[in-house]
Write a protein that holds these residues in place. Structure first.
Motif, PDB file in Angstrom:
ATOM      1  N   GLN A 253      42.970  -4.743  22.942  1.00  0.00           N
ATOM      2  CA  GLN A 253      42.622  -3.943  21.846  1.00  0.00           C
ATOM      3  C   GLN A 253      43.574  -2.667  21.620  1.00  0.00           C
ATOM      4  O   GLN A 253      44.209  -2.065  22.681  1.00  0.00           O
ATOM      5  N   PRO A 254      44.431  -2.542  20.557  1.00  0.00           N
ATOM      6  CA  PRO A 254      45.576  -1.498  20.510  1.00  0.00           C
ATOM      7  C   PRO A 254      44.781  -0.183  20.543  1.00  0.00           C
ATOM      8  O   PRO A 254      43.604   0.128  20.340  1.00  0.00           O
ATOM      9  N   PRO A 255      45.646   0.908  20.908  1.00  0.00           N
ATOM     10  CA  PRO A 255      46.823   0.837  21.576  1.00  0.00           C
ATOM     11  C   PRO A 255      46.996   0.598  23.054  1.00  0.00           C
ATOM     12  O   PRO A 255      46.155   1.103  23.787  1.00  0.00           O
ATOM     13  N   TRP A 256      47.769  -0.417  23.384  1.00  0.00           N
ATOM     14  CA  TRP A 256      47.867  -0.917  24.634  1.00  0.00           C
ATOM     15  C   TRP A 256      48.065   0.172  25.724  1.00  0.00           C
ATOM     16  O   TRP A 256      47.209   0.336  27.017  1.00  0.00           O
ATOM     17  N   TYR A 257      48.696   0.949  25.439  1.00  0.00           N
ATOM     18  CA  TYR A 257      48.864   2.106  26.426  1.00  0.00           C
ATOM     19  C   TYR A 257      48.009   2.922  26.806  1.00  0.00           C
ATOM     20  O   TYR A 257      47.681   3.216  27.986  1.00  0.00           O
ATOM     21  N   ALA A 258      46.860   2.912  25.861  1.00  0.00           N
ATOM     22  CA  ALA A 258      45.780   3.775  26.170  1.00  0.00           C
ATOM     23  C   ALA A 258      44.730   3.105  27.124  1.00  0.00           C
ATOM     24  O   ALA A 258      43.907   3.827  27.718  1.00  0.00           O
ATOM     25  N   ASN A 259      44.881   1.983  27.245  1.00  0.00           N
ATOM     26  CA  ASN A 259      43.901   1.079  28.312  1.00  0.00           C
ATOM     27  C   ASN A 259      44.253   1.305  29.551  1.00  0.00           C
ATOM     28  O   ASN A 259      43.390   1.151  30.448  1.00  0.00           O
TER      29      ASN A 259
END
Length: 419
Positions: free
Chosen positions: A123-129
């Motif tokens: 799930q976006p935003p990918w950097y937050a994962n």
């Protein structure tokens, strides 16, 4: 001033980054190259000596490393006295390498977003994962961590930041267009790690439209543009790393990524995908052995690094930016053209690797010089774009701007750096 570079990854991008660091080792100091297969690292060192890329006498050393092992990465950082780590290995190793940098005090650079081998298209935003969860740790420990500084993501992020800062009062849309108009002469191949390459295209294509995330299927939406040098090209709406940070940091309602594919590539991809051969999920064979179909396909396809000697043609990557300036509509295309043949002559790698590896080495130089030694985590659009683009103009990836009938080299003045 930070010195001594550890490059993790010995593929085509690692080869380019190593050559470019060698060309500036008077500034960067010792250069160490590490990978699971030390022979690949030594081959890069041999190439550097063969092409006489080392600017000054200095250390150039190969190491065997399992980059998933945080303690092993920490130990190598310490033993090499590396103050800058360029991670151009598999996207699966980003988090262990970043953690090792946080714990040792080394600056961290990567060229792509982290991926979990068991998950595709999160799930976006990918950097937050993953990455952004370590932002506080970087800031608290004074760690410079530059995320996604290849070309896309990377240079296109700087293009977006520069456009918003210097060319527009309001930006309505940024369409990132990536076209490889070259030919490698093989029946079918990918330009970088097939496992990572295919994972980009088997999930949903997430893009930022009207200030919201929109999901499309791969090859569902396309466009045709007449681009500088490479001419008329068809590209397809694709999910990509940079959308996930640009949508967060820039107040732009529409940010999309378009990649060029030929009909042959699409046909082969669809056959492989429909047969289940691009699945990351293990399957069991009749003899009880478990295999991952995607890894089998990776094993039988050409090594992307092997494509370089026969590659011809050019790439065109840039941002088509639309918006308003001084009350009037404005549209510019800010871009780079890169030659496969010239890339190979200089570094032994093709243009896809060159466009990713040169910016990573440039980031190392900017950290060493202090321009980008920000002592926290940052995506490229959060940093001043002018030092990067000026440096790239000098070391092999010049930027051009097309507007109407005008098409000229981007020229930056000292005053723009201080704005």
């Amino acid at each position: 001033m930070k010195r001594n570079v550890l490059i993790i990854g010995a593929g085509g991008v690692g080869q380019v980054a190593a050559h470019k660091c060698a060309q500036h080792n008077d500034t960067l100091g010792d250069i160490h190259i590490a990978s699971r297969t030390v022979e690949k690292c030594q081959a890069i060192i041999d190439s550097i000596h063969e092409k006489r890329s080392l600017k000054a006498p200095g250390v150039l050393q190969a190491h065997a490393l399992d980059a998933l092992d945080i303690e092993a990465v920490k130990s190598l950082i310490s033993s090499t006295n590396a103050q800058i780590v360029i991670n151009v290995g598999s996207a699966f190793v980003n988090m262990p390498v970043l953690q090792a940098c946080i714990e040792t005090g080394a600056a961290y650079i990567d060229t792509a977003i982290h991926e979990d081998p068991a998950k595709v298209c999160e799930q976006p935003p990918w950097y937050a994962n993953y990455e952004w969860k370590r932002r506080d740790a970087c800031r608290e420990n004074g760690i410079t961590a530059i995320l996604g500084i290849g070309f896309d993501p990377g240079v296109v992020n700087a293009y977006a930041a520069l456009a918003c800062k210097s060319y527009f009062d309001r930006v309505d849309s940024i369409d990132i267009i990536d076209v490889n108009a070259g030919s490698h002469g093989r029946y079918f191949a990918t330009n970088f790690n097939p496992e990572i390459n295919f994972r980009e295209f088997t999930g949903r294509a997430w893009t930022w439209q009207n200030n919201a995330w929109v999901a499309n299927s791969m090859f569902e939406v396309h466009r045709t543009d007449f681009l500088p040098v490479v001419g008329t090209q068809t590209t397809y709406l694709t999910g990509h790393d940079e959308i996930h940070s640009l949508s967060h940091h820039l107040k732009v309602p529409n940010i999309r990524f378009w990649m060029g594919f030929g009909e042959h590539y699409i046909n082969v991809f669809n056959v492989l995908n429909n047969l289940g051969l691009l699945s990351e999920k293990p399957v069991r064979l009749d003899d009880g052995q478990s295999v991952v179909p995607l890894q089998v396909v990776k094993a039988i396809l050409p090594d992307p690094a092997s494509l370089a000697p026969d590659y011809t043609g050019k790439t065109c990557i840039g941002n088509l930016v639309k918006g308003e300036k001084d009350g009037r509509h404005r549209e510019i295309f800010i871009y780079n053209i890169c030659s496969h043949e010239e890339s190979y002559a200089e570094t032994g790698s093709q243009a896809i690797s060159y466009t990713a590896g040169v910016p990573a080495a440039a980031a190392a130089l900017l950290i060493a010089r202090g321009d980008w030694d920000v002592k926290t985590m940052a995506n490229v659009e959060e940093l001043p774009p002018e030092p990067l683009l000026e440096l790239l103009n000098d070391i092999g990836l010049p930027t051009r701007i097309q507007e109407g009938e005008s098409d000229q080299l981007l020229e930056l003045c000292a005053e723009s750096f201080a704005e």
